[in-house]
Each structure stands twice: as C-alpha cells, then as structure tokens.
Motif scaffolding. Structure first.
Motif, mmCIF file in Angstrom:
data_model
loop_
_atom_site.group_PDB
_atom_site.id
_atom_site.type_symbol
_atom_site.label_atom_id
_atom_site.label_comp_id
_atom_site.label_asym_id
_atom_site.label_seq_id
_atom_site.Cartn_x
_atom_site.Cartn_y
_atom_site.Cartn_z
ATOM 1 N N VAL A 113 -80.147 -54.421 27.583
ATOM 2 C CA VAL A 113 -80.339 -53.485 26.481
ATOM 3 C C VAL A 113 -81.238 -52.318 26.896
ATOM 4 O O VAL A 113 -81.022 -51.170 26.496
ATOM 5 N N ALA A 114 -82.245 -52.608 27.713
ATOM 6 C CA ALA A 114 -83.167 -51.570 28.187
ATOM 7 C C ALA A 114 -83.802 -52.045 29.480
ATOM 8 O O ALA A 114 -83.852 -53.240 29.768
ATOM 9 N N LEU A 156 -72.789 -49.876 24.089
ATOM 10 C CA LEU A 156 -73.870 -50.872 24.059
ATOM 11 C C LEU A 156 -74.423 -51.051 22.657
ATOM 12 O O LEU A 156 -74.655 -52.174 22.202
ATOM 13 N N ASP A 157 -74.630 -49.949 21.930
ATOM 14 C CA ASP A 157 -75.235 -50.029 20.597
ATOM 15 C C ASP A 157 -74.401 -50.891 19.660
ATOM 16 O O ASP A 157 -74.949 -51.646 18.844
ATOM 17 N N ALA A 158 -73.084 -50.788 19.755
ATOM 18 C CA ALA A 158 -72.219 -51.572 18.874
ATOM 19 C C ALA A 158 -72.388 -53.066 19.137
ATOM 20 O O ALA A 158 -72.416 -53.874 18.199
ATOM 21 N N SER A 200 -78.840 -52.065 34.817
ATOM 22 C CA SER A 200 -79.617 -51.187 33.941
ATOM 23 C C SER A 200 -78.990 -51.224 32.557
ATOM 24 O O SER A 200 -77.991 -51.937 32.324
ATOM 25 N N ALA A 201 -79.559 -50.482 31.625
ATOM 26 C CA ALA A 201 -79.081 -50.512 30.240
ATOM 27 C C ALA A 201 -77.572 -50.252 30.184
ATOM 28 O O ALA A 201 -77.073 -49.282 30.754
ATOM 29 N N GLY A 202 -76.867 -51.151 29.505
ATOM 30 C CA GLY A 202 -75.426 -51.051 29.394
ATOM 31 C C GLY A 202 -74.671 -51.962 30.340
ATOM 32 O O GLY A 202 -73.466 -52.180 30.172
ATOM 33 N N SER A 203 -75.367 -52.531 31.333
ATOM 34 C CA SER A 203 -74.724 -53.494 32.227
ATOM 35 C C SER A 203 -74.561 -54.833 31.507
ATOM 36 O O SER A 203 -75.380 -55.215 30.676
ATOM 37 N N ARG A 262 -73.561 -63.319 16.582
ATOM 38 C CA ARG A 262 -73.528 -63.295 18.032
ATOM 39 C C ARG A 262 -72.140 -63.623 18.601
ATOM 40 O O ARG A 262 -71.785 -63.144 19.681
ATOM 41 N N LEU A 263 -71.348 -64.427 17.877
ATOM 42 C CA LEU A 263 -69.999 -64.717 18.357
ATOM 43 C C LEU A 263 -69.113 -63.479 18.262
ATOM 44 O O LEU A 263 -68.296 -63.218 19.144
ATOM 45 N N ALA A 264 -69.276 -62.718 17.204
ATOM 46 C CA ALA A 264 -68.527 -61.468 17.079
ATOM 47 C C ALA A 264 -68.953 -60.490 18.162
ATOM 48 O O ALA A 264 -68.122 -59.766 18.730
ATOM 49 N N ALA A 265 -70.244 -60.458 18.465
ATOM 50 C CA ALA A 265 -70.727 -59.586 19.538
ATOM 51 C C ALA A 265 -70.132 -60.001 20.874
ATOM 52 O O ALA A 265 -69.745 -59.151 21.693
#
Length: 244
Positions: free
Chosen positions: A33-34, A93-95, A49-52, A104-107
């Motif tokens: 995330v960061a 990433l934000d979504a 990094s963020a987004g990985s 968390r399962l939907a994520a």
C-alpha cells in the motif's frame, strides 16, 4: 457493519526492518500500500513498492528487507484465479484497499482483474542462480560457479546474503516444492518420480516432502488439495490471519 473477520487492513512494517526467511502453509497475496521493500524467496527476488502485489503460493518461503520508509502491506487470501506470476502491478490500488475495508474476499477477487504487469527482480548473479535452481533442482553448484567465474565460497556467501538461505537449502526446497506440485497429477510410481525429480531415492523425497508439507507423498497423492493448490478461502482464515 462488516464483522472484523470479514475485513482486512494494512500492516505497518518499520523502517529498515527485516523478516527472516519463513514459510506459510496457506497461499496469500501481499499488496504493498505504501513504502517499499525487497523480497527474496522461492519464486525469486523482487523490489516492491506501492501498487505491487506478491502472490505467495502454499509452502513457499521468503525473506523481506524493508526500505528507509518502511512499508504498509495488505494481506489478502490468494485468489483462485491468481495469475501464474509471482509479482504483478495493480492498475487500481485504491480500489483494492477500499474494498478490503468492507470485504477482504471481494478485494481478493479484484486482484487478478487489476494486474497489469509483472515487475522484475534485481537480476544479479544470486538471482540468476536462484532461477537456475528453480528450473533444475539437480543443478551442480560447483559447475555453476565455475561456469560463471566465481568461487564456491563466494557463491555460498553471496547467495545467503541475498536470499537468507544457502544455495544447497534453496535447491532442496525447490526440489520439494516441485515434488509437492507434481505428485497429484503424476501417474509414475513414487520411486520413479523421485528419481525424475532429482532425489536420491523415494525415501529422500518422502523426507523432504514431509518436512515441507507435514504429509507423505502417498498421502498427497491420495487426497491432494483442490487442483494441487491450497486455497485460504476454503481452508480457513485463522491460520493465515491469526484469527480465533
């Protein structure tokens, strides 16, 4: 309001912290995330990094070295349709983070659809050796060192510094992982399969597979997990997320 067990929040790792090599029995996905860190494991070494997002398969081991700013990491169940790559980059990433705060399962289900590209590892000689060992767990380390112009001592020290484990141990783990993944679908007798995978004999394969999974090759062949993989959504979240 969602139950606490249904949501996921990022875990904070301090600046320059290190997690020594460790293994997870269940697969999961780690979303950065960061911040940033370097992960070296059974699938290779990657600068994250963020987004990985890192797709950790069951029984894979890894070590993590966090950067000067530390990192926030969101752990999610491994998607059933996870791409056949160890690391990817998320389109949104934000979504994923916002969805994890509700479900968390939907994520987790968003991850595969959101992946756009795999990142590459540092690519120096320890990574080349790690890739060679994964491709051929019977690789002779002395011959590899000679071919690359390195001494055996340099290879042993440099590889352990990068991966947190000796090349011999990494090779044994790669061989055991390959056996675990091959066992459910192979029609070969166990003794023949052991030789084909580079073990000295069937007893050698049995020892290493039991050390990795806690189960014998014969047991794994009789009752493998779904499609040879363990799915944290089916097998319970308590072992992965520490829930009771």
């Amino acid at each position: 309001m969602p139950r606490r067990s249904d949501v996921a929040v990022a875990q904070r790792f301090l600046a320059s912290a290190r997690l020594e090599r460790h293994r997870h029995g269940l697969g999961y996905a780690a979303v950065v995330v960061a911040g940033s860190y370097v992960e070296a494991g059974d699938s290779g070494r990657f600068r994250l990094s963020a987004g990985s997002v890192v797709f950790h398969r069951p029984f894979e081991a890894h070590a993590d070295q966090f950067g000067a700013a530390g990192a926030d990491v969101l752990n999610l169940p491994l998607p059933v349709d996870a791409p056949e790559v160890p690391v990817a980059v998320l389109r949104n990433l934000d979504a994923v983070v916002r969805t994890a705060e509700r479900d968390r399962l939907a994520a987790s289900s968003l991850l595969s659809a959101s992946c756009v590209a795999a990142t590459e590892g540092p690519g120096d000689w320890p990574d080349l050796l790690a890739a060679a060992l994964r491709a051929n767990p019977s690789l002779c380390l002395t011959e590899w060192a000679d071919a690359t112009g390195l001494t055996a001592e340099t290879v042993a020290r440099g590889f352990k510094r990068a991966y947190g484990v000796s090349p011999k141990r990494y090779r044994a783990d790669a061989r055991a992982l390959r056996a675990w993944r091959t066992l459910p679908g192979s029609p070969l007798p166990l003794a023949q399969l052991a030789l084909n995978l580079g073990f000295a004999d069937q007893a050698h394969m049995t020892r290493d597979v039991v050390a990795l999974t806690g189960r014998t090759p014969a047991s794994l062949r009789r009752t493998p997990g779904p499609e040879g993989q363990l799915d944290s959504r089916r097998l319970g979240r308590e072992r992965l997320f520490g829930e009771e």
